[in-house]
Write an enzyme that holds these catalytic residues in place. Structure first.
Site, short mmCIF file in Angstrom:
data_model
loop_
_atom_site.label_atom_id
_atom_site.label_comp_id
_atom_site.label_asym_id
_atom_site.label_seq_id
_atom_site.Cartn_x
_atom_site.Cartn_y
_atom_site.Cartn_z
N GLY A 186 0.65 -1.30 0.06
CA GLY A 186 -0.04 -0.09 -0.10
C GLY A 186 0.90 1.44 0.12
N THR A 187 1.85 1.43 0.74
CA THR A 187 2.85 2.41 0.73
C THR A 187 3.57 2.82 -0.52
OG1 THR A 187 3.49 1.99 3.07
CG2 THR A 187 4.81 3.20 1.81
N ASN A 242 -7.66 3.99 9.27
CA ASN A 242 -7.46 2.65 9.73
C ASN A 242 -7.70 2.79 11.21
OD1 ASN A 242 -5.55 5.03 9.38
ND2 ASN A 242 -4.02 3.52 10.39
N CYS A 246 2.90 5.43 23.71
CA CYS A 246 3.70 4.31 23.99
C CYS A 246 4.00 3.26 23.34
CB CYS A 246 3.59 4.12 25.82
SG CYS A 246 4.25 5.12 26.77
#
Lengths: 400, 277
Positions: free
Chosen positions: A71-72, A150, A324
């Site tokens: 996808g990237t 997402n 985190c």
């Protein structure tokens, strides 16, 4: 311990049917589809079949499908192509809640002199269409907006956005990585010029993606090399995974109904039960206009990483918008853009389901999660004070 | 997934000494809910001025919880002088190490300890005059120097991992590099760092969020602009302007004349509104 996998927006299980369809192309049919001999040529025929399968799911023509690695790569290719083919236009419109595949590229382009406009979202994650409309100036090379988010699953009115851009002669790309296979998509009925999808989000393996490019759209390749994909993407075809993606898109088409009925019902059961049994919790994102498989729930006064690790003790897999968990120091840019209060933003958990989830699994989470939240709140210096404040922040009045 | 040691996992799953001591001799609150880590640490002394009991409450990730739990175990039975010598590295070592990106959790514990010791009656006064270097997280030069010295840090990225400084907008990277160079060049021991309280009152943050949401944003939105709350550091309210405000030459006047005035009226008179760098 049994794994309860509710992290399907991160990646999905490869469907057994897909594995079965792929194996021969890892084992006996290893030829290069570009070769002159029959041994390679038969693989070429199978790729044509896969291209047709992907095109069918999207309502596209096979030649509009370019296979990529992920996808990237598809997202990067689309945006850079629009800039390269229109050198006079130095402006990109995107949103504040994009995936890093678009967001980080746009940040880089911003440093290289491209003007990048990030359109806002409201408290429920809906795109600000007024702001969008006002920003559609003639010097805009491309609009790149995700079809569905997402993290929250919120669906953007991408078809309307594309029509508005089209009227002004601006090209439109959509990152549809989360949307494909979960909601109906028909490229014959919209004005979108380019669309990205990723195999591993729909039960194909990692390492295969697609860029849809509408016929007639000017295009400049990202990977320069051989004549593969009609010169639009160099590099020897990843034949086994292209076959896999073909099979996976065929399955996705037949599962679309299930996604929007059974999976949606399971998701609704999960979020309703959690919101009811856990005080100071809320759902992030527009509940109506949302992917059927995704829910993003915030538990106030605690931090998401602890929730994930305690769920992990029971084999429950989900993810969090907490800083985190990512190694960054700021909580999710999506939740911050939506104005989710700090007390809520750090304690968000995303559950994303698939057709493989069962009602037993959902019941298991509904049973195990509330005590985990209570346990972490006992550790939190804010819990007693926050509770005494009697604040119960809800996005759409759903919390109890 | 983070590679936590078994000891970190064990302290996270079974944290020791959770709670708050009533009428404590030493008390400290450090961190903030806005930046994702906060710790309340209390202890009680016995008749010989040794730490008899210590308790904690933590808002934060697994390693923040484990670091605080470790801290309470480490200080018990120690005099204040002995406890003062505990460094963040000691806390991390006690846990068998922490991932580098999580070292700031041990720094938070060390800061709480130091501040709690200072809160004891008769304890030496803190060093004055620390300068805030990282505006996003309110980290001072003293905290950065101390972290560099105690942990042998040599890059900006390491300083961010240990103190959070530089992890937001990144504008202070040059200043951090200057401090790194200075510490490495000097070799002279630096005085104990002042631990500045960065605890932002939960109520204050909520009130600010509430006023922004109900009163400030709607008026800006009428003019096609918008504003986001980025962080609250002490009395400093960091915001980002959006939409037409981002390009409006009068936005500074709006920030001070309207946003700051409104927040001072409704939340606290000492608030200062600043634009995100």
């Amino acid at each position: 311990m049994k794994t309860v996998y509710l992290d399907n927006n991160a990646t999905t299980r490869v469907a057994p049917e897909v594995v079965e369809a792929t194996l021969p192309y890892l084992q006996e049919f290893y030829g290069n589809p570009s070769s002159m001999h029959t041994f390679g040529g038969q693989v070429g025929a199978k790729i044509r079949e896969a291209r047709q399968q992907v095109a069918s799911l999207l309502g596209a023509d096979p030649e509009e499908i370019i296979f990529t690695s992920c996808g990237t790569e598809s997202d990067n290719t689309a945006i850079l192509s629009a800039l390269r083919t229109q050198p006079g236009k130095k402006r990109v419109i995107t949103s504040r809640v994009e995936h890093p595949a678009v967001k980080a590229l746009c940040e880089r382009l911003g440093k290289e002199g491209i003007s990048v406009i990030e359109i806002s979202v409201d408290k429920e994650g809906n795109l600000d269409l007024d702001e969008y409309r006002k920003n559609l100036t003639p010097d805009t090379a491309i609009v790149s907006l995700m079809w569905a988010n997402n993290e929250t699953g919120v669906i953007f009115p991408i078809e309307e956005a594309a029509s508005l851009a089209k009227e002004r002669g601006i090209y439109v790309h959509t990152d549809a990585v989360q949307a494909v296979g979960k909601i109906p998509i028909n490229m014959k009925e919209n004005a979108i010029d380019m669309l990205s999808l990723s195999g591993h989000k729909l039960h194909a393996p990692k390492g295969i993606g697609v860029l849809y490019v509408r016929k007639g759209t000017p295009f400049s390749p990202f990977l320069i090399g051989g004549h593969q994909e009609k010169g639009r993407r160099g590099g020897t075809e990843n034949t086994p995974y292209i076959v896999a993606l073909g099979k996976a898109t065929e399955l996705a088409a037949s599962n679309l109904q299930t996604e929007n009925t059974r999976v949606r019902n399971l998701r609704d059961k999960l979020e309703n039960a959690l919101i009811q049994s856990v005080p100071n919790s809320r759902i992030n994102g527009n509940r109506t206009n949302r992917l059927p498989n995704t829910t993003n729930i915030s538990f106030e006064f605690i931090e998401g990483e602890g929730i994930l690790l305690l769920m992990d003790e029971f084999g429950i897999c989900a993810s969090s918008g907490s800083a985190c968990t990512s190694g960054s120091l700021q909580p999710s840019h999506v939740l911050r853009a939506m104005g989710v209060p700090f007390t809520m933003a750090h304690g968000s958990v995303r559950f994303s389901l698939s057709v493989y989830n069962t009602e037993e699994e959902i019941d298991f989470v509904i049973e195990k999660l509330p005590p985990i939240i209570a346990r972490l709140r006992e550790l939190s210096p804010y819990w007693k004070e926050g509770q005494a404040g009697g604040v119960c922040t809800t996005a759409s009045g759903n919390a109890g | 997934m983070w590679e936590y040691t078994d000891k970190v996992k064990e302290h996270f799953l079974n944290p020791r000494n959770v709670g708050e001591i009533e009428n404590p001799d030493g008390v400290a609150e450090v961190g903030s809910i806005a930046c994702g880590d906060a710790l309340k640490f209390t202890f009680k002394l016995d008749e010989n001025n040794k730490i008899k009991d210590a308790k904690f409450k933590t808002f934060g990730c697994a390693s923040a919880i484990a670091s605080a739990s470790a801290l309470t175990e480490m200080v018990k039975g120690k005099t204040l002088e002995e406890a003062r010598n505990i460094s963040n590295k000691d806390i991390a070592d006690f846990l068998g190490g922490l991932p580098e990106e999580k070292m700031h959790c041990s720094v938070l514990g060390q800061q709480a300890l130091e501040m709690a010791i200072q809160s004891v009656k008769g304890a030496p006064a803190p060093e004055p005059g620390a300068e805030i270097i990282c505006e996003c997280f309110g980290i001072t030069d003293r905290e950065i120097e101390k972290a560099i010295r105690e942990n042998g840090l040599s890059t900006v990225e390491q300083v961010t991992n240990y103190t959070k400084a530089g992890g937001g907008c990144g504008n202070c990277h040059e200043k951090i590099q200057t401090i790194i160079d200075r510490v490495h060049a000097s070799g002279v021991p630096i005085a104990p760092a002042e631990t500045k309280s960065r605890l932002t009152n939960l109520k204050k943050i909520r009130l600010i969020e509430d006023v922004m949401e109900r009163e400030i944003r709607p008026s800006l939105q009428q003019d096609g602009g918008d504003i986001d709350l980025i962080d609250v550091v002490g009395d400093r309210v960091i915001v980002a302007v959006r939409g037409s405000c981002a390009t409006c030459p009068a936005s500074q006047a709006t920030l001070k004349g309207f946003v700051e005035t409104k927040l001072r009226e409704t939340v606290a008179p000492e608030l200062i509104v600043e634009e995100e760098a």
